[in-house]
Design a protein around this motif. Structure first.
Motif, mmCIF file in Angstrom:
data_model
loop_
_atom_site.group_PDB
_atom_site.id
_atom_site.type_symbol
_atom_site.label_atom_id
_atom_site.label_comp_id
_atom_site.label_asym_id
_atom_site.label_seq_id
_atom_site.Cartn_x
_atom_site.Cartn_y
_atom_site.Cartn_z
ATOM 1 N N LYS A 1 2.823 4.676 -0.947
ATOM 2 C CA LYS A 1 2.428 5.830 -1.754
ATOM 3 C C LYS A 1 3.628 6.313 -2.567
ATOM 4 O O LYS A 1 4.729 6.451 -2.046
ATOM 5 C CB LYS A 1 1.961 6.961 -0.833
ATOM 6 C CG LYS A 1 1.551 8.222 -1.580
ATOM 7 C CD LYS A 1 1.136 9.329 -0.626
ATOM 8 C CE LYS A 1 0.721 10.577 -1.396
ATOM 9 N NZ LYS A 1 0.303 11.669 -0.511
ATOM 10 N N GLU B 1 4.907 17.457 -3.519
ATOM 11 C CA GLU B 1 3.538 17.280 -4.040
ATOM 12 C C GLU B 1 3.135 18.473 -4.913
ATOM 13 O O GLU B 1 2.477 18.322 -5.928
ATOM 14 C CB GLU B 1 2.525 17.139 -2.887
ATOM 15 C CG GLU B 1 2.598 15.831 -2.134
ATOM 16 C CD GLU B 1 1.955 14.649 -2.849
ATOM 17 O OE1 GLU B 1 1.498 14.808 -3.995
ATOM 18 O OE2 GLU B 1 1.930 13.555 -2.258
ATOM 19 N N GLU C 1 -2.194 10.367 -11.082
ATOM 20 C CA GLU C 1 -3.322 9.464 -10.852
ATOM 21 C C GLU C 1 -2.981 8.038 -11.298
ATOM 22 O O GLU C 1 -3.227 7.067 -10.581
ATOM 23 C CB GLU C 1 -4.533 9.981 -11.649
ATOM 24 C CG GLU C 1 -5.763 9.107 -11.559
ATOM 25 C CD GLU C 1 -6.715 9.329 -12.730
ATOM 26 O OE1 GLU C 1 -7.403 8.374 -13.103
ATOM 27 O OE2 GLU C 1 -6.754 10.458 -13.275
ATOM 28 N N GLU D 1 0.816 -1.227 0.000
ATOM 29 C CA GLU D 1 0.000 0.000 0.000
ATOM 30 C C GLU D 1 0.847 1.274 0.000
ATOM 31 O O GLU D 1 0.369 2.352 0.338
ATOM 32 C CB GLU D 1 -0.953 -0.004 1.201
ATOM 33 C CG GLU D 1 -0.265 0.035 2.547
ATOM 34 C CD GLU D 1 -1.248 0.028 3.715
ATOM 35 O OE1 GLU D 1 -2.456 0.159 3.478
ATOM 36 O OE2 GLU D 1 -0.785 -0.119 4.852
ATOM 37 N N GLN E 1 -0.127 5.409 -9.549
ATOM 38 C CA GLN E 1 -0.472 5.277 -8.126
ATOM 39 C C GLN E 1 -1.561 4.216 -8.024
ATOM 40 O O GLN E 1 -2.457 4.167 -8.871
ATOM 41 C CB GLN E 1 -1.015 6.620 -7.623
ATOM 42 C CG GLN E 1 -1.182 6.738 -6.138
ATOM 43 C CD GLN E 1 0.121 7.133 -5.466
ATOM 44 O OE1 GLN E 1 0.872 6.264 -5.034
ATOM 45 N NE2 GLN E 1 0.416 8.422 -5.385
ATOM 46 N N LYS F 1 -1.764 4.071 0.788
ATOM 47 C CA LYS F 1 -1.969 4.604 2.139
ATOM 48 C C LYS F 1 -1.748 6.117 2.096
ATOM 49 O O LYS F 1 -0.616 6.580 1.943
ATOM 50 C CB LYS F 1 -0.975 3.935 3.091
ATOM 51 C CG LYS F 1 -1.277 4.148 4.559
ATOM 52 C CD LYS F 1 -0.283 3.345 5.394
ATOM 53 C CE LYS F 1 -0.576 3.463 6.859
ATOM 54 N NZ LYS F 1 0.407 2.709 7.650
ATOM 55 N N LYS F 2 -2.809 6.868 2.243
ATOM 56 C CA LYS F 2 -2.729 8.324 2.064
ATOM 57 C C LYS F 2 -1.902 9.011 3.143
ATOM 58 O O LYS F 2 -1.130 9.906 2.876
ATOM 59 C CB LYS F 2 -4.137 8.925 2.012
ATOM 60 C CG LYS F 2 -4.878 8.528 0.738
ATOM 61 C CD LYS F 2 -6.311 8.984 0.736
ATOM 62 C CE LYS F 2 -7.022 8.593 -0.542
ATOM 63 N NZ LYS F 2 -7.224 7.160 -0.701
ATOM 64 N N GLU F 3 -2.061 8.573 4.387
ATOM 65 C CA GLU F 3 -1.345 9.232 5.487
ATOM 66 C C GLU F 3 -0.175 8.381 5.961
ATOM 67 O O GLU F 3 -0.288 7.645 6.921
ATOM 68 C CB GLU F 3 -2.311 9.495 6.655
ATOM 69 C CG GLU F 3 -3.401 10.506 6.338
ATOM 70 C CD GLU F 3 -2.866 11.845 5.849
ATOM 71 O OE1 GLU F 3 -1.930 12.369 6.450
ATOM 72 O OE2 GLU F 3 -3.399 12.360 4.846
#
Length: 352
Positions: A62, A141, A164, A60, A167, A172-174
């Protein structure tokens, strides 16, 4: 290393410069090692080809837009790749640049924030900065582009689209610890539709994290073969997730590793023989090549990899472990003949 096993010619038309639309329309090359049977299908039918008693492990991690143009103090620009996957100290990070820079030089973001070069070892530089790691990730970013491999330089996708497409749909965003500078490409084929079908079949999924580095694309060197070690990468396995994975295995379920990064993580972690259930950051330099005794992985889902790469050697090791009648190079040549698309945005292969 036998070139016969790991070298092949890829026609230009087989190099995927952009992903399938939608992403689960990519093709799927299924090889049943027990029956020596090959089937061609589409990725959206993945659940049909997995045993009822199986479960998935996915990466997961990023990917962040870690390639950025910075200004030099005395004029001129430099393209910098921040190696966000191996950041050991909170205000120092390794970088790779596209032209000559010197120790002591300062490089500036558009915001005026800067990094200072403090050390050089061959083509890798160490820089320091006086802001938080979170701010560095935020600057990348905002100003960076996705660090796609060099063979994707001619992709027709805009940077916005790349953010997009390069990815996974379940990243896992955070994640405050580290990030990746390359995608776990076998996971790029997944869509919510595919995940839903797997769930309906009762196939569970578990997530681990390996922070992918540029070493993933590096050719295998004599040094790698001599030391039997590969580039180091950080990984993380949640203690409770690990116990669930072991429990599934004990119940006789088949572990489906989604991608070589998952294979490397699981086969590294089991060899630690740790009894500690806490979630920690580990490093691995595990080099998987034939012959190799896999302790965790039963089924492998992977992409078509670069010639002479460590990834090809890993997949060949898995084929030999499964007692396959064919070598990976035979499967690749068949895939090329049948117009499968290769590399990061290419099609997938399922080895059962």
């Amino acid at each position: 290393m036998s070139n016969f096993l790991y070298d092949y010619f890829l026609p230009e038309k087989n190099l995927a410069k952009k992903p399938a639309v939608p992403r689960d329309y990519s093709r799927l090359f299924i090889y049943d090692t027990k029956e020596d049977q090959i089937i061609f299908d589409r990725f959206y039918n993945l659940s049909k080809h997995l045993p009822q008693k199986s479960f998935l492990v996915l990466n997961e991690t990023k990917v962040i837009p870690a390639r950025v143009i910075l200004k030099k103090e005395k004029g001129g620009k430099v393209v910098v790749l921040f190696l966000v996957n191996e950041m050991e100290e909170k205000n120092k990070i390794k970088i790779i640049v596209d032209r000559k820079i010197k120790v002591g030089e300062k490089l500036f973001f558009k915001t005026g924030d800067l990094v200072e070069v403090i050390f050089q070892e061959k083509n890798i530089f160490l820089v320091k900065f006086d802001f938080s790691k979170e701010k560095l990730f935020s600057l990348l970013e905002n100003e960076g582009v996705m660090p796609v491999p060099l063979y994707l330089k001619k992709t027709p996708l805009s940077n916005k689209k790349l953010k997009e497409k390069y990815q996974t749909v379940f990243f896992k965003k955070e994640d405050k610890k580290l990030a990746s500078v390359a995608a776990p490409t076998a996971s790029l084929h997944f869509t919510n539709r595919v995940l839903k079908k797997l769930k309906q079949k009762g196939i569970k999924r578990y997530f681990i994290n390996l922070y992918v580095g540029m070493g993933t694309f590096a050719p295998v060197t004599e040094e790698n073969l001599k030391t039997k070690k590969l580039h180091q990468e950080y990984y993380q396995v949640d203690g409770q997730v690990w116990q669930k994975i072991l429990s599934e295995k004990k119940q006789g379920k088949k572990l489906v590793a989604v991608g070589t990064t998952v294979v490397r993580t699981l086969e590294s972690f089991i060899r630690l023989k740790t009894k500690d259930n806490k979630t920690k950051l580990y490093q691995t330099d595990l080099f998987i090549f034939p012959p190799f005794q896999f302790q965790m992985v039963d089924i492998l889902l992977t992409n078509f990899h670069l010639p002479k790469s460590s990834l090809m050697m890993l997949v060949e090791a898995f084929l030999q472990f499964k007692g396959a009648k064919r070598h990976l190079i035979d499967l690749y040549n068949l895939a090329i003949k049948n117009d499968f698309r290769f590399y990061s945005f290419g099609d997938a292969m399922l080895i059962i």
